[in-house]
Design an enzyme around this catalytic site. Structure first.
Site, short mmCIF file in Angstrom:
data_model
loop_
_atom_site.label_atom_id
_atom_site.label_comp_id
_atom_site.label_asym_id
_atom_site.label_seq_id
_atom_site.Cartn_x
_atom_site.Cartn_y
_atom_site.Cartn_z
N ARG A 49 0.86 -1.19 0.00
CA ARG A 49 0.00 0.00 0.00
C ARG A 49 0.89 1.23 0.00
NH1 ARG A 49 -1.91 -3.33 3.91
NH2 ARG A 49 -1.00 -2.01 5.56
N GLU A 89 8.98 -17.28 7.75
CA GLU A 89 8.61 -16.27 8.74
C GLU A 89 9.24 -16.70 10.06
OE1 GLU A 89 4.53 -15.19 9.03
OE2 GLU A 89 4.43 -14.45 6.97
N GLU A 130 9.66 -16.65 13.77
CA GLU A 130 8.73 -16.28 14.83
C GLU A 130 9.11 -16.96 16.14
OE1 GLU A 130 4.65 -16.70 13.77
OE2 GLU A 130 4.96 -16.18 11.66
N GLN A 135 -0.78 -16.39 -1.29
CA GLN A 135 -1.35 -15.50 -0.27
C GLN A 135 -1.83 -14.19 -0.89
OE1 GLN A 135 1.39 -14.73 2.93
NE2 GLN A 135 0.12 -13.17 3.87
N LYS A 166 -0.73 -20.10 3.79
CA LYS A 166 -0.09 -20.25 5.08
C LYS A 166 -0.32 -21.62 5.73
CE LYS A 166 1.18 -17.16 7.32
NZ LYS A 166 2.57 -16.68 7.60
N THR A 182 3.71 -25.42 9.20
CA THR A 182 4.32 -24.56 10.22
C THR A 182 5.28 -25.43 11.00
OG1 THR A 182 2.36 -23.15 10.41
CG2 THR A 182 3.91 -23.12 12.25
N THR A 226 5.95 -12.67 12.18
CA THR A 226 7.33 -12.42 11.77
C THR A 226 8.02 -11.42 12.70
OG1 THR A 226 6.76 -12.84 9.48
CG2 THR A 226 8.80 -11.65 9.88
#
Length: 398
Positions: A133, A188, A190, A229, A242, A246, A333
């Protein structure tokens, strides 16, 4: 003060008596055991705690029963294990029971009923906003008022070391949607939080009740297919981009082992609403290292996260949603203010516009054969502790 333990090589290893992460493993005979890691060894907790009130908690092939027992039991068990591995008289009994971690098959440490992934890094959220954006404010209006999250897929949580199959899915093509292997497979980096004590449906858990419910932390790589995504996430958010995998570490570091790593959060502005405030709203100083193909490409600092673990828990239950033993929620993230502190390839390559150098070649996203390793370090009582690593290798789509 040095680490008082008789376990060979444990002192100074990052897995000493001030750490004692809990895990679950299969012996060569396929028998499943649960216990703790000390140095480069796995110690069966049921054998170590023989004759104590807690022995029965570890006779089942899962940690869930122990996690459900609550904070007093967690603390008492950990204190007893610390005493045992510091007592030279116990060495005669237990040294023959030590199993080298390289000789066992590590499994998921807990059964995970539910999984929620947050979006708690201001630096990550702002980077993503600038990418997608560019003509608007980087953060959406709600971001500074609540820890944004989405409900994940617990059935695709896998232990460290599991190969990751490149996902296939629908993505944007030049003439409309197409279906095929993801071409923008990402990581990602995390940190995840494992729930021990459950809550009732309709009960709201406060920020200050975090330590009463959350047993410990695991490393998390919440793999993302960015092209899948990008096509699917408007208006309801990510799903197939996603949910394919994981990866979490196979060792859970107890929160009690991270007392020296507690730190203040960065300033939150505006002040959160009352249900997201408390005295236990601090963060953790955990340092992450991201390696691809043996090369360190980023070192995200968890202490830079905007929302605290306690605030994430309070938000997750603020509508009365219940907690179950083994529930996992992850931070989203981890990214810092500098380029070499970004926890995703999306940010590191600026969505492919500025590839990052790796082994002499410019790279944007993951290739088949890439091995990704996330490593975690924090301060313990006797020096640094090493949290469980998160490892996965990309294999071609099927």
């Amino acid at each position: 003060m040095s680490d008082p333990t008789w376990v060979p090589g444990a002192s100074g290893s990052g897995f000493g008596s001030d750490h004692l992460p809990f895990g679950r493993w299969a012996l060569p005979s396929d028998e499943v055991r649960v216990g703790v890691r000390v140095g480069d060894f796995a110690l069966d907790a049921a054998i170590a705690l023989t004759g104590t009130p807690w022995e029965e908690l570890f006779t089942e092939p899962t940690l869930n029963r122990f996690l459900e027992a609550g904070t007093r039991t967690w603390s008492d068990v950990r204190a007893t294990l610390r005493r045992i591995i510091a007592d030279a008289d116990e060495a005669l009994r237990l040294e023959p029971e030590l199993m080298p971690v390289d000789d066992v098959t590590m499994l998921l440490p807990v059964d995970v009923p539910d999984y929620v992934d947050f979006y708690a890094s201001l630096h990550h959220a702002a980077n993503v906003g600038r990418l997608f954006r560019p003509d608007q404010e980087p953060l959406l209006p709600n971001w500074r008022h609540l820890p944004v999250s989405y409900h994940g897929r617990s059935g695709t949580i896998v232990p460290s070391g599991t190969p990751i199959v490149r996902p296939r899915g629908q993505r944007r093509g030049p003439d409309g949607p197409i279906f095929g292997p993801s071409e923008s497979l990402d990581i990602e980096a995390e940190l995840g939080f494992v729930v021990g004590v459950p809550s009732e449906l309709g009960q709201r858990v406060s920020v200050d009740e975090f330590d009463q419910h959350v047993f410990g932390v695991v490393g998390v790589n919440d793999w993302s297919a960015r092209d899948i995504q990008a096509w699917e996430y408007v208006p309801l958010g990510p799903h197939l981009g996603k949910s394919f995998a994981t990866t979490i570490s196979t060792w859970i570091t107890p929160m009690e082992a991270l007392l020296a790593a507690r730190c203040e959060l960065p300033d939150q502005s505006p002040d959160p609403l009352p249900h997201l405030r408390g005295t236990d709203d601090g963060g953790l100083d955990v340092r992450v290292s991201v390696e691809i193909g043996g090369h360190v490409i980023s070192q995200p600092p968890y202490r830079e996260m905007y929302w605290s673990p306690g605030q994430m828990l309070a938000h997750m239950t603020s509508n009365g949603a219940s907690l179950r033993t083994g529930d996992l929620y992850a931070s989203g993230t981890i990214s810092g203010p500098d380029r070499d502190q970004r926890g995703s390839l999306l940010e590191l390559s600026w969505n492919g516009a500025h590839p990052w150098p790796s082994a002499g070649a410019d790279r944007s996203f993951l290739l088949d054969g890439d091995e990704v390793v996330l490593r975690y370090q924090a301060q313990g009582e006797f020096g640094g502790i090493t949290l469980g690593e998160v490892r996965g290798t990309i294999v071609p789509a099927v």
